[in-house]
Design a protein around this motif. Sequence first.
Motif, PDB file in Angstrom:
ATOM      1  N   TYR A  17       0.844  -1.202   0.000  1.00 28.38           N
ATOM      2  CA  TYR A  17       0.000   0.000   0.000  1.00 28.38           C
ATOM      3  C   TYR A  17       0.875   1.247   0.000  1.00 28.38           C
ATOM      4  CZ  TYR A  17      -3.776  -3.170   1.383  1.00 28.38           C
ATOM      5  OH  TYR A  17      -4.696  -4.193   1.428  1.00 28.38           O
ATOM      6  N   GLN A  18       0.469   2.237  -0.774  1.00 32.56           N
ATOM      7  CA  GLN A  18       1.175   3.507  -0.780  1.00 32.56           C
ATOM      8  C   GLN A  18       0.776   4.303   0.455  1.00 32.56           C
ATOM      9  OE1 GLN A  18       3.552   4.549  -2.976  1.00 32.56           O
ATOM     10  NE2 GLN A  18       3.827   6.311  -1.606  1.00 32.56           N
ATOM     11  N   GLU A  19       1.751   4.736   1.223  1.00 26.76           N
ATOM     12  CA  GLU A  19       1.462   5.478   2.444  1.00 26.76           C
ATOM     13  C   GLU A  19       0.921   6.865   2.108  1.00 26.76           C
ATOM     14  OE1 GLU A  19       3.734   6.698   6.629  1.00 26.76           O
ATOM     15  OE2 GLU A  19       4.699   5.396   5.156  1.00 26.76           O
ATOM     16  N   ASP A  20      -0.086   7.303   2.842  1.00 28.51           N
ATOM     17  CA  ASP A  20      -0.658   8.634   2.649  1.00 28.51           C
ATOM     18  C   ASP A  20       0.388   9.702   2.970  1.00 28.51           C
ATOM     19  OD1 ASP A  20      -3.061   7.430   2.083  1.00 28.51           O
ATOM     20  OD2 ASP A  20      -3.985   7.894   4.023  1.00 28.51           O
ATOM     21  N   SER A  21       0.448  10.721   2.144  1.00 28.64           N
ATOM     22  CA  SER A  21       1.311  11.856   2.441  1.00 28.64           C
ATOM     23  C   SER A  21       0.708  12.650   3.598  1.00 28.64           C
ATOM     24  CB  SER A  21       1.437  12.760   1.225  1.00 28.64           C
ATOM     25  OG  SER A  21       0.174  13.357   0.931  1.00 28.64           O
ATOM     26  N   GLU A  22       1.510  13.507   4.209  1.00 31.93           N
ATOM     27  CA  GLU A  22       0.993  14.346   5.296  1.00 31.93           C
ATOM     28  C   GLU A  22      -0.161  15.205   4.808  1.00 31.93           C
ATOM     29  OE1 GLU A  22       2.527  17.873   8.315  1.00 31.93           O
ATOM     30  OE2 GLU A  22       3.972  16.386   7.578  1.00 31.93           O
ATOM     31  N   ALA A  23      -0.038  15.711   3.592  1.00 27.94           N
ATOM     32  CA  ALA A  23      -1.106  16.545   3.033  1.00 27.94           C
ATOM     33  C   ALA A  23      -2.394  15.746   2.855  1.00 27.94           C
ATOM     34  CB  ALA A  23      -0.658  17.136   1.696  1.00 27.94           C
ATOM     35  N   LEU A  24      -2.268  14.511   2.377  1.00 31.59           N
ATOM     36  CA  LEU A  24      -3.454  13.675   2.165  1.00 31.59           C
ATOM     37  C   LEU A  24      -4.106  13.314   3.496  1.00 31.59           C
ATOM     38  CD1 LEU A  24      -5.365  12.126   0.354  1.00 31.59           C
ATOM     39  CD2 LEU A  24      -3.703  10.242   0.284  1.00 31.59           C
ATOM     40  N   ILE A  25      -3.293  13.041   4.509  1.00 31.54           N
ATOM     41  CA  ILE A  25      -3.832  12.734   5.825  1.00 31.54           C
ATOM     42  C   ILE A  25      -4.705  13.874   6.332  1.00 31.54           C
ATOM     43  CG2 ILE A  25      -3.202  12.498   8.268  1.00 31.54           C
ATOM     44  CD1 ILE A  25      -0.791  10.817   7.327  1.00 31.54           C
ATOM     45  N   HIS A  26      -4.197  15.082   6.238  1.00 31.25           N
ATOM     46  CA  HIS A  26      -4.964  16.227   6.748  1.00 31.25           C
ATOM     47  C   HIS A  26      -6.154  16.553   5.843  1.00 31.25           C
ATOM     48  CE1 HIS A  26      -2.388  17.004  10.142  1.00 31.25           C
ATOM     49  NE2 HIS A  26      -1.342  16.847   9.362  1.00 31.25           N
ATOM     50  N   GLN A  27      -6.033  16.222   4.569  1.00 24.29           N
ATOM     51  CA  GLN A  27      -7.187  16.380   3.670  1.00 24.29           C
ATOM     52  C   GLN A  27      -8.302  15.429   4.078  1.00 24.29           C
ATOM     53  OE1 GLN A  27      -6.371  16.026  -0.600  1.00 24.29           O
ATOM     54  NE2 GLN A  27      -8.399  15.131  -0.899  1.00 24.29           N
ATOM     55  N   LYS A  28      -7.944  14.190   4.385  1.00 20.91           N
ATOM     56  CA  LYS A  28      -8.955  13.219   4.817  1.00 20.91           C
ATOM     57  C   LYS A  28      -9.635  13.681   6.112  1.00 20.91           C
ATOM     58  CE  LYS A  28      -7.118   8.912   2.808  1.00 20.91           C
ATOM     59  NZ  LYS A  28      -6.592   7.550   3.120  1.00 20.91           N
ATOM     60  N   ILE A  29      -8.847  14.178   7.059  1.00 23.12           N
ATOM     61  CA  ILE A  29      -9.423  14.649   8.321  1.00 23.12           C
ATOM     62  C   ILE A  29     -10.360  15.818   8.067  1.00 23.12           C
ATOM     63  CG2 ILE A  29      -8.894  15.677  10.569  1.00 23.12           C
ATOM     64  CD1 ILE A  29      -6.229  14.111  10.494  1.00 23.12           C
ATOM     65  N   GLU A  30      -9.981  16.715   7.167  1.00 22.16           N
ATOM     66  CA  GLU A  30     -10.839  17.845   6.818  1.00 22.16           C
ATOM     67  C   GLU A  30     -12.161  17.357   6.216  1.00 22.16           C
ATOM     68  OE1 GLU A  30     -12.346  21.588   6.395  1.00 22.16           O
ATOM     69  OE2 GLU A  30     -10.452  21.109   7.383  1.00 22.16           O
ATOM     70  N   VAL A 123     -14.704  14.702  15.502  1.00 20.91           N
ATOM     71  CA  VAL A 123     -13.938  13.618  14.886  1.00 20.91           C
ATOM     72  C   VAL A 123     -13.070  12.937  15.947  1.00 20.91           C
ATOM     73  CG1 VAL A 123     -12.302  12.980  13.076  1.00 20.91           C
ATOM     74  CG2 VAL A 123     -13.883  14.904  12.719  1.00 20.91           C
ATOM     75  N   VAL A 124     -13.219  11.630  16.066  1.00 21.89           N
ATOM     76  CA  VAL A 124     -12.444  10.830  17.016  1.00 21.89           C
ATOM     77  C   VAL A 124     -11.394  10.032  16.243  1.00 21.89           C
ATOM     78  CG1 VAL A 124     -12.534   9.040  18.788  1.00 21.89           C
ATOM     79  CG2 VAL A 124     -14.439  10.657  18.552  1.00 21.89           C
ATOM     80  N   LEU A 125     -10.168  10.109  16.704  1.00 20.98           N
ATOM     81  CA  LEU A 125      -9.084   9.314  16.127  1.00 20.98           C
ATOM     82  C   LEU A 125      -8.986   7.986  16.857  1.00 20.98           C
ATOM     83  CD1 LEU A 125      -6.416   8.751  14.538  1.00 20.98           C
ATOM     84  CD2 LEU A 125      -5.230  10.057  16.329  1.00 20.98           C
ATOM     85  N   ALA A 126      -9.010   6.891  16.102  1.00 22.09           N
ATOM     86  CA  ALA A 126      -8.833   5.554  16.676  1.00 22.09           C
ATOM     87  C   ALA A 126      -7.497   4.991  16.210  1.00 22.09           C
ATOM     88  CB  ALA A 126      -9.971   4.634  16.246  1.00 22.09           C
ATOM     89  N   HIS A 198      -9.129  19.455  14.151  1.00 20.97           N
ATOM     90  CA  HIS A 198     -10.419  18.772  13.985  1.00 20.97           C
ATOM     91  C   HIS A 198     -10.493  17.473  14.789  1.00 20.97           C
ATOM     92  CE1 HIS A 198     -11.603  21.716  11.150  1.00 20.97           C
ATOM     93  NE2 HIS A 198     -10.933  21.239  10.111  1.00 20.97           N
ATOM     94  N   ILE A 199      -9.356  16.947  15.226  1.00 19.09           N
ATOM     95  CA  ILE A 199      -9.356  15.744  16.071  1.00 19.09           C
ATOM     96  C   ILE A 199      -9.696  16.174  17.486  1.00 19.09           C
ATOM     97  CG2 ILE A 199      -7.972  13.859  17.015  1.00 19.09           C
ATOM     98  CD1 ILE A 199      -8.617  13.513  14.056  1.00 19.09           C
ATOM     99  N   LYS A 200     -10.821  15.709  17.992  1.00 17.51           N
ATOM    100  CA  LYS A 200     -11.305  16.142  19.305  1.00 17.51           C
ATOM    101  C   LYS A 200     -11.000  15.140  20.414  1.00 17.51           C
ATOM    102  CE  LYS A 200     -12.971  19.874  17.570  1.00 17.51           C
ATOM    103  NZ  LYS A 200     -12.253  21.142  17.797  1.00 17.51           N
ATOM    104  N   ALA A 201     -10.721  13.893  20.062  1.00 14.84           N
ATOM    105  CA  ALA A 201     -10.442  12.876  21.074  1.00 14.84           C
ATOM    106  C   ALA A 201      -9.707  11.722  20.413  1.00 14.84           C
ATOM    107  CB  ALA A 201     -11.739  12.385  21.709  1.00 14.84           C
ATOM    108  N   VAL A 202      -9.063  10.898  21.251  1.00  9.81           N
ATOM    109  CA  VAL A 202      -8.286   9.756  20.750  1.00  9.81           C
ATOM    110  C   VAL A 202      -8.621   8.518  21.566  1.00  9.81           C
ATOM    111  CG1 VAL A 202      -5.987   8.883  20.182  1.00  9.81           C
ATOM    112  CG2 VAL A 202      -6.392  11.361  20.244  1.00  9.81           C
ATOM    113  N   THR A 203      -8.850   7.421  20.882  1.00 11.29           N
ATOM    114  CA  THR A 203      -8.981   6.133  21.555  1.00 11.29           C
ATOM    115  C   THR A 203      -7.903   5.210  21.020  1.00 11.29           C
ATOM    116  OG1 THR A 203     -10.451   4.253  22.015  1.00 11.29           O
ATOM    117  CG2 THR A 203     -10.736   5.339  19.885  1.00 11.29           C
ATOM    118  N   LEU A 204      -7.215   4.546  21.927  1.00 12.11           N
ATOM    119  CA  LEU A 204      -6.120   3.654  21.533  1.00 12.11           C
ATOM    120  C   LEU A 204      -6.246   2.321  22.236  1.00 12.11           C
ATOM    121  CD1 LEU A 204      -2.374   4.180  21.045  1.00 12.11           C
ATOM    122  CD2 LEU A 204      -3.073   2.711  22.938  1.00 12.11           C
TER     123      LEU A 204
END
Length: 457
Positions: A17-30, A123-126, A198-204
């Motif tokens: 798999y091609q790793e997401d660029s930093e720009a793409l990561i933040h685009q997805k979060i947006e 938006v919650v980051l898992a 935009h990330i308001k909480a994290v679950t790990l």
Amino acid sequence: MSILSINPVNGETIKTYQEDSEALIHQKIEEVHQSWLSYKETDFKSRAKLLLQVSKLLIERKDQLAKLMALEMGKPLKDGVAEVLKCASVCEYYAKNGTKFLSDQMVKTSASKSYVSFQPIGVVLAIMPWNFPFWQVFRFLAPALMAGNCGVLKHSSGVTGCAVEIEKVIEDAGFPANVFKTLICSSKAIPKVIENPHIKAVTLTGSTEAGKKVAEQAGRLIKKTVLELGGSDPYLVLEDADLEKAAKICANARLINNGQSCIAAKRFIVVKSVAEKFTKLFKAEMESKKIGDPFHEDTDLGPMARAELRDELHQQVLKSIEQGAKCILGGEMPRMEGKHAYYPPTILTHVEKGVLAYDEEIFGPVAALIIAKDTADAIRIANDTNFGLGAAVFTENPELAEDIARNKLAAGSCFVNEGVKSDPALPFGGINQSGYGRELGMFGIHEFVNIKTVYMK
């Protein structure tokens, strides 16, 4: 950069798999945040209907998804099917109970009207591990979506295919576009993801060390975290226990997911008077399990998820033996062709404080047998740990059992005459180095909402 999915049966690359660029990561979060702005306004009935559709799709695709787990992390097919069905059940549970959990709660005060309202936070980051690649995600995602939140997932790299399929299930169920996205990236990207406003909480769910890092990163930004971390679950076998039943349950609890589970039984604390008989029964149960190809229906144990994890486990066994433990079953690398990650069911005895198997979490099919003088000593040994996720006690005395489970064992979950397991209706989580916060049940859905007081005079 590329992320590889590798088959633990033979060491071959399944997919790159091609790793997401930093720009793409933040685009997805947006994109997820923009979706949340409208999704949060949907009603409970609409959300429940969509979750039930997810449940339906999971049931329809159970065989396909189980095969993917077998391929990516070595889970036997029958266990993979069971995992997918459990994911379907948690979606159904929150679809049926979410409205009750999230409805306004009226509180009588001096106000003309006062109540507690539960509002979505965003938006919650898992951040999720490979060992239960679907269940770990859905036990966060189902309540999050029911509460009106949206999610982004940073899954373990080795199960990227599973992560992609989860996103597809959510999309195919008819949820609005972009309520859930998978981030294809390494752990190095996590700090920047947490920093995104935009990330308001994290679950790990993961190791204690990973939890410490995420808690530190999120804490600096005052972002809520729920951490489900490691465990060294004690199983107490008392002198009046049904030993045959206990041995069977204990073996299954140690070998669930090939021992690669935070709540798998780790330490078996047996009262001295029954230790010899229990050990014999337990050994017979452990050695009866069939190791083999996860695609074969009669396989009980497939390979471990990765060869390096198997190698680390073996070093833990060797170190424990060097420190005084005795190996009465397994403990040797299996002689099999090819680059595989198999490891046999293993039992260590003469495990005492100071031995690695007593003090550290062992993440694999290795059981540590510890002898206690009596019930009080067994409880002392059980609590002599930095962890506190799950615990179990075996006895035919219900009053004693309940007292031990409720009042004596320091853990987030205590089971009597049964192996520790998670249930959609019951809160799940740990204390001490096993983390904080709860998933599942009413308490789980309340972790990531704004519990808002409304007071009208």
